[in-house]
Design an enzyme around this catalytic site. Structure first.
Site, PDB file in Angstrom:
ATOM      1  N   ALA A 127       0.846  -1.203   0.000  1.00 12.92           N
ATOM      2  CA  ALA A 127       0.000   0.000   0.000  1.00 12.92           C
ATOM      3  C   ALA A 127       0.881   1.252   0.000  1.00 12.92           C
ATOM      4  O   ALA A 127       0.478   2.309  -0.505  1.00 12.92           O
ATOM      5  CB  ALA A 127      -0.916  -0.004   1.210  1.00 12.92           C
ATOM      6  N   HIS A 172     -11.513   8.365   1.856  1.00 13.06           N
ATOM      7  CA  HIS A 172     -10.853   9.489   1.188  1.00 13.06           C
ATOM      8  C   HIS A 172     -11.892  10.161   0.307  1.00 13.06           C
ATOM      9  O   HIS A 172     -12.592   9.484  -0.451  1.00 13.06           O
ATOM     10  CB  HIS A 172      -9.676   9.001   0.352  1.00 13.06           C
ATOM     11  CG  HIS A 172      -8.748  10.109  -0.057  1.00 13.06           C
ATOM     12  ND1 HIS A 172      -9.122  11.078  -0.950  1.00 13.06           N
ATOM     13  CD2 HIS A 172      -7.486  10.411   0.327  1.00 13.06           C
ATOM     14  CE1 HIS A 172      -8.110  11.938  -1.104  1.00 13.06           C
ATOM     15  NE2 HIS A 172      -7.108  11.556  -0.332  1.00 13.06           N
ATOM     16  N   HIS A 181     -10.272   4.226   2.564  1.00 18.79           N
ATOM     17  CA  HIS A 181      -8.876   4.609   2.359  1.00 18.79           C
ATOM     18  C   HIS A 181      -7.940   4.130   3.459  1.00 18.79           C
ATOM     19  O   HIS A 181      -6.853   3.646   3.185  1.00 18.79           O
ATOM     20  CB  HIS A 181      -8.827   6.130   2.260  1.00 18.79           C
ATOM     21  CG  HIS A 181      -7.472   6.704   1.997  1.00 18.79           C
ATOM     22  ND1 HIS A 181      -6.751   6.377   0.881  1.00 18.79           N
ATOM     23  CD2 HIS A 181      -6.714   7.589   2.699  1.00 18.79           C
ATOM     24  CE1 HIS A 181      -5.595   7.042   0.891  1.00 18.79           C
ATOM     25  NE2 HIS A 181      -5.544   7.768   1.999  1.00 18.79           N
ATOM     26  N   ARG A 183      -7.685   9.927  11.195  1.00 17.86           N
ATOM     27  CA  ARG A 183      -6.248  10.211  11.005  1.00 17.86           C
ATOM     28  C   ARG A 183      -6.029  11.548  10.297  1.00 17.86           C
ATOM     29  O   ARG A 183      -6.673  11.845   9.291  1.00 17.86           O
ATOM     30  CB  ARG A 183      -5.644   9.098  10.156  1.00 17.86           C
ATOM     31  CG  ARG A 183      -4.189   9.281   9.803  1.00 17.86           C
ATOM     32  CD  ARG A 183      -3.778   8.172   8.878  1.00 17.86           C
ATOM     33  NE  ARG A 183      -4.563   8.237   7.665  1.00 17.86           N
ATOM     34  CZ  ARG A 183      -4.084   8.641   6.487  1.00 17.86           C
ATOM     35  NH1 ARG A 183      -2.828   8.995   6.367  1.00 17.86           N
ATOM     36  NH2 ARG A 183      -4.863   8.670   5.442  1.00 17.86           N
ATOM     37  N   ASP A 241      -4.913  -8.740   6.859  1.00 17.59           N
ATOM     38  CA  ASP A 241      -4.288  -9.984   7.342  1.00 17.59           C
ATOM     39  C   ASP A 241      -3.742  -9.874   8.769  1.00 17.59           C
ATOM     40  O   ASP A 241      -3.962 -10.752   9.603  1.00 17.59           O
ATOM     41  CB  ASP A 241      -3.146 -10.420   6.402  1.00 17.59           C
ATOM     42  CG  ASP A 241      -3.629 -10.632   4.979  1.00 17.59           C
ATOM     43  OD1 ASP A 241      -4.848 -10.772   4.769  1.00 17.59           O
ATOM     44  OD2 ASP A 241      -2.782 -10.656   4.063  1.00 17.59           O
ATOM     45  N   GLU A 244      -0.168   0.663   9.486  1.00 19.38           N
ATOM     46  CA  GLU A 244      -1.638   0.709   9.465  1.00 19.38           C
ATOM     47  C   GLU A 244      -2.261  -0.479  10.208  1.00 19.38           C
ATOM     48  O   GLU A 244      -3.408  -0.412  10.651  1.00 19.38           O
ATOM     49  CB  GLU A 244      -2.122   0.752   8.003  1.00 19.38           C
ATOM     50  CG  GLU A 244      -3.601   1.081   7.891  1.00 19.38           C
ATOM     51  CD  GLU A 244      -4.080   1.269   6.456  1.00 19.38           C
ATOM     52  OE1 GLU A 244      -3.250   1.358   5.545  1.00 19.38           O
ATOM     53  OE2 GLU A 244      -5.306   1.331   6.259  1.00 19.38           O
ATOM     54  N   ARG A 296     -11.043  15.196   6.697  1.00 24.09           N
ATOM     55  CA  ARG A 296     -11.522  14.255   5.685  1.00 24.09           C
ATOM     56  C   ARG A 296     -12.902  13.687   5.946  1.00 24.09           C
ATOM     57  O   ARG A 296     -13.676  13.457   5.024  1.00 24.09           O
ATOM     58  CB  ARG A 296     -10.562  13.080   5.660  1.00 24.09           C
ATOM     59  CG  ARG A 296      -9.897  12.989   4.370  1.00 24.09           C
ATOM     60  CD  ARG A 296      -8.890  11.934   4.388  1.00 24.09           C
ATOM     61  NE  ARG A 296      -7.721  12.455   3.735  1.00 24.09           N
ATOM     62  CZ  ARG A 296      -6.618  11.780   3.554  1.00 24.09           C
ATOM     63  NH1 ARG A 296      -6.518  10.555   4.006  1.00 24.09           N
ATOM     64  NH2 ARG A 296      -5.610  12.315   2.936  1.00 24.09           N
ATOM     65  N   GLU A 315      -2.525  19.680   3.563  1.00 20.96           N
ATOM     66  CA  GLU A 315      -3.685  18.795   3.397  1.00 20.96           C
ATOM     67  C   GLU A 315      -4.709  19.131   4.477  1.00 20.96           C
ATOM     68  O   GLU A 315      -4.415  19.888   5.412  1.00 20.96           O
ATOM     69  CB  GLU A 315      -3.234  17.324   3.495  1.00 20.96           C
ATOM     70  CG  GLU A 315      -2.303  16.952   2.343  1.00 20.96           C
ATOM     71  CD  GLU A 315      -1.753  15.538   2.426  1.00 20.96           C
ATOM     72  OE1 GLU A 315      -2.470  14.635   2.853  1.00 20.96           O
ATOM     73  OE2 GLU A 315      -0.587  15.357   2.062  1.00 20.96           O
TER      74      GLU A 315
HETATM   75  C1  SIN Z   1      -3.521  11.950  -0.228  1.00 19.39           C
HETATM   76  O1  SIN Z   1      -2.524  12.188  -0.914  1.00 19.39           O
HETATM   77  O2  SIN Z   1      -4.576  12.561  -0.336  1.00 19.39           O
HETATM   78  C2  SIN Z   1      -3.452  10.847   0.774  1.00 19.39           C
HETATM   79  C3  SIN Z   1      -2.617  11.248   1.906  1.00 19.39           C
HETATM   80  C4  SIN Z   1      -2.949  10.404   3.096  1.00 19.39           C
HETATM   81  O3  SIN Z   1      -3.912   9.650   3.072  1.00 19.39           O
HETATM   82  O4  SIN Z   1      -2.246  10.535   4.105  1.00 19.39           O
END
Ligand code: SIN
Length: 542
Positions: free
Chosen positions: A40, A242, A349, A384, A221, A373, A288, A114
């Site tokens: 991932a 996401h 996500h 998160r 897993d 994760e 988010r 972000e």
């Molecule tokens: C993204 O680039 O939007 C994902 C970043 C993240 O999930 O930490």
């Protein structure tokens, strides 16, 4: 049987980081169920959140993390992760990672922004940060003589001390790990790995949902292995969706990074109306969970299939240089993001919960660690903060390394290991026969993913959660009976894990009688700090 010092399951950022450090003290074997870089991590676009700029502070990063976590982040863990950030970043740079710089100035890192971050603090490598990290760490790992990477090996079950005596002790605190039974997929045999230390770094479980940004390997897993072994898991209801995955019939799992919104991209409905201001003062830069729910609500109201991201107001040069992968991939699907709107929808996500660990990455079971994760360290709480996960993915492996460098601690883990582990039996396939009909696996996989998307998605209700639990139970029973009847395959092993994790997510969501962070239940739309400001913890013993 194979006998090693450290067995690491998973080859993403957390698994590789741990391996590189532990290779200084012993023989490390990394198991990975596909190729070593099929992880991932390589899909991570955004970057690594870290305080490196003069106008940022640890306090601000901590505050943003705690706000996003909506009351459930553990403040001591947040403080530790945030303040260790610069040292770990420095180490990555020493390994050869070159983060993007501002206007080509090598002394000035380019920092992305972000949702939920009050400052620009996301170190990135254009929009392919995960690929850059994975490649450098992988190259380093394969150059270490003490590290062996076994591809196409999937762990079936962990081996623990109480089980070899035929007992299943109801006290994980007195349990100890001895290794794992592992399916060598290419040779179709089960190998018994004996190891006093097993590290689960298998990533998340996005594949439990029909629509996800995650690759096919994300079948939960590590969570399933730990739970079956008796370790506690926590906060599995907090599945982060996401807000912006590419909506196109031929695009599988392609993320449109939040960093686009960080650079000013706007969310529009089909009629060209910007809608986020109705939901948050932060508009597109809200956390988010808020943006995903807003899109979900807009789509339900309008009946449209998707909303749109608009970055056409930025110069084409800037867009192409900053987001080369997104630009190229969208072009392949006939969308020129420098001139056209990008159709997007939310998708599963990130798993904010996981296997319960302490600050060293230790689980309840002696010798068993969980990282990345797969773990629930207390950092993310109910939601998160973007790009905190890659940071966690390098901070905790270092913690585990420190713990395992403590001679007394290691001596305790090793005490009697050779004597006890001699009693472990090799895998016996009994009367199992070949699974001739792969449709049994694909059919159940499909049912689970649709069930989770429709009944346990962004907006939940008691009725749908109860129905989901009723429907997952017979599927699990069927899988359990096949487990004894058929010779194990990789697909079946993943299905067994995925189904268990689906059930644990549903159970956790049913337990939490409030809405918080990524968990929204329309029957309890408010947050209830008095009763629910606590983790949701599950164990097979309760
Ligand atoms: C993204 O680039 O939007 C994902 C970043 C993240 O999930 O930490």
């Amino acid at each position: 049987m194979r006998d090693i010092d450290f067995l690491i399951i998973g080859s993403g950022i957390a698994g590789l980081s741990a391996a590189i450090k532990l290779a200084k003290s012993g023989r490390v074997t990394i198991l990975t169920k596909k190729t070593a870089t099929d992880t991932a991590t390589i899909y991570a676009q955004g970057g690594v959140a870290c305080v490196v700029s003069d106008n940022d502070t640890f306090d601000l990063h901590e505050l943003d993390t705690i706000r996003a976590g909506d009351g459930l982040s553990h403040e001591d863990v947040v403080n530790h992760v945030v303040t260790s950030g610069p040292e770990r970043i420095h180490e990555l740079q020493k390994f050869g990672i070159e983060f993007s710089t501002y206007m080509g100035d090598p002394n000035h890192l380019d920092l992305g922004r972000e949702g939920g971050h009050s400052r620009r603090r996301v170190l990135h490598i254009q929009d392919i940060t995960g690929q850059g990290l994975e490649k450098t760490l992988y190259d380093r790992a394969i150059s270490e003589p003490n590290i062996t990477i076994l591809e196409y090996h999937i762990a079936v079950d962990l081996i623990r001390e109480s089980k070899i005596d035929g007992k299943d002790i109801n006290d994980p605190g007195h349990e100890r790990i001895l290794g794992a039974y592992v399916l060598d997929v290419k040779n179709n045999i089960i190998i018994t790995f004996l190891s006093p230390v097993v590290i689960l770094a298998t990533g998340g479980a996005g594949k439990v949902y029909l629509y996800t940004s995650n690759p096919d390997i994300a079948s939960g897993d590590g969570i399933a292995l730990a739970y079956r072994a008796g370790a506690r898991v926590a906060n599995l209801e907090f599945v982060q969706f996401h807000p912006t995955c590419l909506y196109h019939p031929l695009a599988k799992n392609f993320l449109i990074s939040e960093a686009l919104r960080g650079e000013g991209a706007m969310l529009l409905d089909k009629r060209g109306n910007r809608f986020m201001e109705k939901y948050s003062q932060m508009k597109e830069m809200a956390n988010r969970d808020i943006v995903s729910r807003a899109i979900d609500m807009e789509l339900k109201k309008s009946g449209d299939d998707c909303v749109f991201l608009d970055i056409t107001h930025k110069s084409p040069d800037f867009v192409i240089t900053r987001f080369p992968q997104i630009h190229q991939t969208c072009l392949k699907f006939g969308i020129d993001i420098t001139k056209e709107l990008i159709p997007v929808v939310p998708a599963a996500h990130y798993m904010c919960g996981g296997v319960v660990t302490n600050i060293w990455g230790e689980t309840d079971i002696k010798g068993l660690f969980a990282l990345g994760e797969t773990a629930c360290t207390g950092l993310h709480g109910a939601n998160r903060l973007p790009s905190n996960s890659l940071l966690e993915g390098v901070v905790f492996p270092h913690q585990t390394f420190l713990r395992l460098s403590d001679k007394e601690y290691l001596a305790d883990i090793l005490k009697n290991f050779d004597k006890v582990s001699q009693k472990v039996r090799v895998w016996d396939k009994g009367i199992a026969v070949d699974l001739q009909e792969a449709v049994i696996v694909s059919h159940n996989w499909d049912i689970i993913r649709r069930l989770m998307w429709n009944y346990v998605g962004i907006v939940r209700s008691n009725k749908r959660l109860e129905l989901a639990l009723q429907r997952i139970k017979p599927i699990l029973e069927e899988i359990d009976s096949h487990y004894w009847e058929y010779i194990l395959t990789s697909d079946f092993t993943e299905l067994r894990n995925l189904a268990l994790v689906a059930k644990l997510i549903i159970q956790s969501a049913l337990l939490r009688k409030e809405s918080r962070g990524c968990h929204f239940n329309q029957d309890y739309p408010a947050k209830d700090d008095w009763n629910w400001r606590r983790d949701t913890v599950l164990s097979k013993f309760n």
